[in-house]
Design an enzyme around this catalytic site. Structure first.
Site, PDB file in Angstrom:
ATOM      1  N   GLU A 181      -1.212  -6.863   9.326  1.00  0.00           N
ATOM      2  CA  GLU A 181      -0.199  -6.588   8.596  1.00  0.00           C
ATOM      3  C   GLU A 181       1.244  -7.105   8.992  1.00  0.00           C
ATOM      4  OE1 GLU A 181       2.239  -2.969   6.070  1.00  0.00           O
ATOM      5  OE2 GLU A 181       0.772  -2.578   7.650  1.00  0.00           O
TER       6      GLU A 181
ATOM      7  N   ASP B  72      10.087 -10.937   2.425  1.00  0.00           N
ATOM      8  CA  ASP B  72      11.487 -11.536   1.904  1.00  0.00           C
ATOM      9  C   ASP B  72      11.217 -12.620   0.738  1.00  0.00           C
ATOM     10  OD1 ASP B  72      14.010 -12.751   1.399  1.00  0.00           O
ATOM     11  OD2 ASP B  72      14.540 -12.144   3.464  1.00  0.00           O
TER      12      ASP B  72
ATOM     13  N   ARG C  48       8.341   4.345  -0.823  1.00  0.00           N
ATOM     14  CA  ARG C  48       9.871   4.894  -1.309  1.00  0.00           C
ATOM     15  C   ARG C  48      10.667   3.643  -1.939  1.00  0.00           C
ATOM     16  NH1 ARG C  48      13.010   8.126   2.960  1.00  0.00           N
ATOM     17  NH2 ARG C  48      12.989   5.691   3.901  1.00  0.00           N
TER      18      ARG C  48
END
Length: 267
Positions: free
Chosen positions: A87, A162, A236
């Site tokens: 990951e 990003d 979240r």
């Protein structure tokens, strides 16, 4: 029982003294490798007391500095021969910890340069008894190119990288043909590349470059984006984006066996 670290404020560091003597290095690869455009920005923001304690205590056990010097024996690193998912970029590690808990038979090598996130993930792994997580510190390109053996990975996960939205910065985006060519050498045939982003132009670029790459095939019959699979938790951050009307796209591509490649021994 030892007293809480919060009762003993950390004294100021002397100039040049490492931030975490037993933790991740600030620049593990140093100047050993050629300069190139990096797809990330090292972030050394505020570390909480709990994160600092986890870095000091658990880094020697579960941490890995990406220095580019040796090829990693993944079975030795994890203490078993289970499948390994790499990951790249895990933020504060909540989703990584959830995936590790839901699938203890898969090892996760989670790489990031965000010191608070590294400490937080180590804390989560420790508190939840997750022994199938190892935390890598440094440049994932150096890890792939210098420190992983061919066909050693069973999955690659890149969640919310990003997006580098300005056009002049698009060259910094991670998902590029050159990166996929490198990753393909470390992924076993049949391994899954799973990307997710809430930046639609980047999602379209990901789809284009993955579709065009001969080493990968889309798992979706229509050749488009995939529904979010159950194994990727709703974070979240993602939930906040959805509340604002952002569209999240998942991509699931499979590493294919190329005609000029020999299958692994025993296949």
């Amino acid at each position: 029982m030892s007293e809480s670290l919060s009762n003993h404020p950390t004294p100021p560091r002397a100039k040049g003294e490492p931030r975490f003597p037993d933790g991740p290095k600030a620049d593990p690869a140093g100047s050993h490798f050629e300069r190139r455009i990096r797809s990330f920005q090292p972030r050394r923001s505020r570390v909480t007391t709990g994160q600092a304690e986890a870095l000091q205590r658990l880094w020697p056990k579960w941490g890995l500095d990406i220095d580019g010097h040796t090829v990693i024996d993944l079975a030795e690193l994890f203490g078993n021969t289970n499948a390994v998912a790499l990951e790249i970029g895990f933020g504060m590690g909540e989703a990584t910890a959830q995936m590790a808990a839901a699938d203890p038979g898969t090892n996760i090598l989670a790489v990031d340069v965000h010191t608070p996130g590294q400490g937080n993930l180590l804390n989560l792994a420790d508190h939840n008894g997750l022994t199938n997580i190892r935390v890598g510190n440094g440049d994932a390109i150096i890890l792939l190119r210098e420190m992983l053996a061919p066909d050693s990975l069973d999955a690659l996960r890149v969640y919310f990288p990003d997006p580098w939205p300005k056009k002049r910065h698009h060259k910094r985006r991670l998902i590029q043909p050159e990166f996929l060519t490198l990753a393909a050498t470390r992924l076993r045939p049949g391994a899954i590349v799973h990307c997710a982003t809430d930046w639609e132009p980047y999602a379209e670029q990901m789809l284009d470059v993955l579709t065009a790459h001969p080493a990968f095939e889309n798992t979706q019959p229509d050749g488009g984006f995939a529904p979010r699979p159950a194994h990727r938790p709703l974070t979240r951050f993602e939930g906040q984006g959805l509340d604002k009307g952002h569209v999240v796209n998942d991509l699931l591509f499979r590493r294919v066996q190329l005609a000029d490649q020999q299958p692994p021994t025993g296949a």
